[in-house]
Design a protein around this motif. Structure first.
Motif, PDB file in Angstrom:
ATOM      1  N   ALA A  33      10.627 -40.979  34.500  1.00  0.00           N
ATOM      2  CA  ALA A  33       9.986 -41.039  35.813  1.00  0.00           C
ATOM      3  C   ALA A  33       9.345 -42.407  36.017  1.00  0.00           C
ATOM      4  O   ALA A  33       9.025 -43.117  35.057  1.00  0.00           O
ATOM      5  CB  ALA A  33       8.915 -39.946  35.945  1.00  0.00           C
ATOM      6  N   VAL A  34       9.176 -42.758  37.289  1.00  0.00           N
ATOM      7  CA  VAL A  34       8.522 -44.002  37.690  1.00  0.00           C
ATOM      8  C   VAL A  34       7.506 -43.675  38.773  1.00  0.00           C
ATOM      9  O   VAL A  34       7.784 -42.880  39.682  1.00  0.00           O
ATOM     10  CB  VAL A  34       9.539 -45.033  38.219  1.00  0.00           C
ATOM     11  CG1 VAL A  34       8.834 -46.186  38.919  1.00  0.00           C
ATOM     12  CG2 VAL A  34      10.421 -45.551  37.097  1.00  0.00           C
ATOM     13  N   SER A  36       5.450 -45.759  41.546  1.00  0.00           N
ATOM     14  CA  SER A  36       5.293 -47.061  42.192  1.00  0.00           C
ATOM     15  C   SER A  36       5.292 -46.862  43.694  1.00  0.00           C
ATOM     16  O   SER A  36       6.099 -46.101  44.225  1.00  0.00           O
ATOM     17  CB  SER A  36       6.441 -47.998  41.788  1.00  0.00           C
ATOM     18  OG  SER A  36       6.408 -49.182  42.562  1.00  0.00           O
ATOM     19  N   ARG A  37       4.402 -47.555  44.385  1.00  0.00           N
ATOM     20  CA  ARG A  37       4.355 -47.444  45.846  1.00  0.00           C
ATOM     21  C   ARG A  37       5.454 -48.262  46.517  1.00  0.00           C
ATOM     22  O   ARG A  37       5.786 -48.006  47.679  1.00  0.00           O
ATOM     23  CB  ARG A  37       2.992 -47.925  46.359  1.00  0.00           C
ATOM     24  CG  ARG A  37       1.827 -47.043  45.953  1.00  0.00           C
ATOM     25  CD  ARG A  37       0.541 -47.484  46.632  1.00  0.00           C
ATOM     26  NE  ARG A  37      -0.611 -46.723  46.184  1.00  0.00           N
ATOM     27  CZ  ARG A  37      -0.952 -45.521  46.647  1.00  0.00           C
ATOM     28  NH1 ARG A  37      -0.219 -44.963  47.609  1.00  0.00           N
ATOM     29  NH2 ARG A  37      -2.013 -44.889  46.178  1.00  0.00           N
ATOM     30  N   SER A  38       6.017 -49.234  45.799  1.00  0.00           N
ATOM     31  CA  SER A  38       6.908 -50.176  46.482  1.00  0.00           C
ATOM     32  C   SER A  38       8.300 -50.292  45.881  1.00  0.00           C
ATOM     33  O   SER A  38       9.126 -51.046  46.389  1.00  0.00           O
ATOM     34  CB  SER A  38       6.267 -51.568  46.481  1.00  0.00           C
ATOM     35  OG  SER A  38       6.001 -51.997  45.152  1.00  0.00           O
ATOM     36  N   ALA A  39       8.583 -49.572  44.776  1.00  0.00           N
ATOM     37  CA  ALA A  39       9.883 -49.749  44.135  1.00  0.00           C
ATOM     38  C   ALA A  39      10.365 -48.441  43.529  1.00  0.00           C
ATOM     39  O   ALA A  39       9.570 -47.577  43.145  1.00  0.00           O
ATOM     40  CB  ALA A  39       9.789 -50.821  43.047  1.00  0.00           C
ATOM     41  N   THR A  40      11.690 -48.299  43.461  1.00  0.00           N
ATOM     42  CA  THR A  40      12.304 -47.133  42.847  1.00  0.00           C
ATOM     43  C   THR A  40      13.335 -47.601  41.825  1.00  0.00           C
ATOM     44  O   THR A  40      13.679 -48.788  41.762  1.00  0.00           O
ATOM     45  CB  THR A  40      12.997 -46.247  43.894  1.00  0.00           C
ATOM     46  OG1 THR A  40      14.046 -47.008  44.524  1.00  0.00           O
ATOM     47  CG2 THR A  40      12.007 -45.768  44.944  1.00  0.00           C
ATOM     48  N   LEU A  41      13.838 -46.651  41.052  1.00  0.00           N
ATOM     49  CA  LEU A  41      14.841 -46.949  40.041  1.00  0.00           C
ATOM     50  C   LEU A  41      15.924 -45.892  40.130  1.00  0.00           C
ATOM     51  O   LEU A  41      15.638 -44.686  40.066  1.00  0.00           O
ATOM     52  CB  LEU A  41      14.182 -46.932  38.654  1.00  0.00           C
ATOM     53  CG  LEU A  41      14.906 -47.628  37.509  1.00  0.00           C
ATOM     54  CD1 LEU A  41      15.080 -49.115  37.789  1.00  0.00           C
ATOM     55  CD2 LEU A  41      14.136 -47.429  36.210  1.00  0.00           C
ATOM     56  N   ASP A  42      17.147 -46.330  40.290  1.00  0.00           N
ATOM     57  CA  ASP A  42      18.258 -45.387  40.445  1.00  0.00           C
ATOM     58  C   ASP A  42      18.343 -44.427  39.263  1.00  0.00           C
ATOM     59  O   ASP A  42      18.263 -44.842  38.098  1.00  0.00           O
ATOM     60  CB  ASP A  42      19.584 -46.145  40.560  1.00  0.00           C
ATOM     61  CG  ASP A  42      19.726 -46.882  41.876  1.00  0.00           C
ATOM     62  OD1 ASP A  42      18.959 -46.570  42.809  1.00  0.00           O
ATOM     63  OD2 ASP A  42      20.603 -47.768  41.970  1.00  0.00           O
ATOM     64  N   ALA A  45      13.402 -40.127  38.369  1.00  0.00           N
ATOM     65  CA  ALA A  45      12.476 -39.470  39.307  1.00  0.00           C
ATOM     66  C   ALA A  45      11.409 -40.457  39.764  1.00  0.00           C
ATOM     67  O   ALA A  45      10.867 -41.216  38.958  1.00  0.00           O
ATOM     68  CB  ALA A  45      11.840 -38.259  38.634  1.00  0.00           C
ATOM     69  N   HIS A  46      11.107 -40.434  41.063  1.00  0.00           N
ATOM     70  CA  HIS A  46      10.172 -41.411  41.617  1.00  0.00           C
ATOM     71  C   HIS A  46       8.998 -40.726  42.299  1.00  0.00           C
ATOM     72  O   HIS A  46       9.153 -39.702  42.978  1.00  0.00           O
ATOM     73  CB  HIS A  46      10.870 -42.306  42.642  1.00  0.00           C
ATOM     74  CG  HIS A  46       9.918 -43.225  43.345  1.00  0.00           C
ATOM     75  ND1 HIS A  46       9.405 -42.959  44.597  1.00  0.00           N
ATOM     76  CD2 HIS A  46       9.352 -44.386  42.929  1.00  0.00           C
ATOM     77  CE1 HIS A  46       8.581 -43.922  44.938  1.00  0.00           C
ATOM     78  NE2 HIS A  46       8.521 -44.803  43.955  1.00  0.00           N
ATOM     79  N   ALA A  48       5.044 -41.892  44.278  1.00  0.00           N
ATOM     80  CA  ALA A  48       4.288 -43.022  44.808  1.00  0.00           C
ATOM     81  C   ALA A  48       3.130 -43.406  43.893  1.00  0.00           C
ATOM     82  O   ALA A  48       2.803 -44.585  43.747  1.00  0.00           O
ATOM     83  CB  ALA A  48       3.774 -42.695  46.208  1.00  0.00           C
TER      84      ALA A  48
END
Length: 308
Positions: A33-34, A36-42, A45-46, A48
């Protein structure tokens, strides 16, 4: 033991350049999981925020905090309260005193807290420590100069209170210094250059010593262009020991003793996996304490404003 399910909090330059490849290359840990308010990772799971992640019920065992240091105490406390192991990017916090309660919380909950000093895991640092354990140092000179526009482009937080300014990179030198010298060192004087529009220094000169009077001098600069300087030179009775390229190369009177590929962050995550398995924490505050003492003793000089 099953792999540690890790969440990465903050997905900026250091996370992408160092943490992601290191996690992928380290057995026993996987990124799930990540936050981050400004970035995602393919494929990951994302969320904010870390609070959103913890509230979601996503199955994680640990978090790695790659946010600016000013907010790490709150995030680490939140993760520990939720029963997660915590890895802190350097510096571990914006102040020294905020780390004590986190250490206590980790111990109380039986979780691992790891304050990373990635430069200590550079390949030539341990050979340097071993050499100096047998051959006493006579004098030490640190030159740590790099270009902030290259390494921290657009990162305004570094100039705010708690951002450390030039000490953000220079704390790497202090982490190596406190690892390789046989006795603890302390600040005796400091000169700090503050841009007129910033709350953190852009350059510094430090004088340090140990209880035996070992002279240590450090020149730190955040405006170095061209080749970057990350060197520690130690005079000994057996010759001049030079730890160059941020701890990657060790030489004695110009003869290379150790030069291996850089694996700092892989070694950080390897150590984290070992700490979790052993139920231990690793929190050494000596480098951050030296920075705090430099601010306490430092004579401040206003210099030209800094602009990107």
């Amino acid at each position: 033991m099953s792999a540690i399910r890790l969440a990465l909090v903050g997905l900026g330059k250091i996370a992408r350049d160092q943490h992601l490849p290191a996690i992928a290359a380290t057995p026993g840990i996987e990124l799930v999981a990540v936050a981050s308010r400004s970035a995602t990772l393919d494929g990951v799971a994302h969320f904010a925020t870390l609070a959103d992640l913890l509230a979601s019920g996503e199955a994680i065992d640990a978090v790695a905090l790659c946010t600016p240091p000013q907010g790490r105490r709150e995030l680490a406390g939140m993760a520990l309260s939720a029963g997660k192991h915590v890895l802190l990017e350097k510096p571990p916090g914006a102040t020294v005193s905020e780390l004590g309660p986190l250490v206590a919380a980790a111990q109380e909950r039986g979780r691992t807290l790891f304050a990373t000093w990635h430069s200590r895991f550079a390949p030539a640092v341990e050979p340097a420590r071993a050499f100096l354990s047998e051959v006493p140092p006579r004098a030490v000179r640190v030159t740590w100069k790099e270009d902030v526009r290259v390494w921290h482009p657009g990162q305004r937080w570094i100039w705010e209170p708690g951002g450390l300014g030039v000490f953000d990179p220079a704390i790497n030198a202090l982490s190596i210094l406190t690892a390789i010298l046989p006795r603890p060192v302390f600040i005796t004087s400091a000169g700090l250059d503050f841009p007129s529009n910033c709350a953190a220094p852009i350059a510094a000169t430090l004088a340090l010593a140990d209880a035996g009077g070992l002279p240590v001098r450090a020149e730190l600069d955040f405006l170095q262009t061209g080749p970057q300087s990350w060197d520690i030179v130690v005079e000994t009775d057996r010759g001049t020991l030079t730890l160059a390229q941020g701890g990657a190369v060790l030489s004695l009177d110009g003869q290379v003793l150790s030069a291996l590929p850089e694996t700092e962050y892989r070694n950080i995550y390897k150590h984290f996996v070992e700490l979790v398995a052993a139920g231990r924490s690793d929190v050494d505050l000596a480098p951050l304490q030296l920075v705090a003492d430099a601010f306490l003793l430092g004579r401040r000089t206003l210099v030209a404003p800094f602009h990107e």
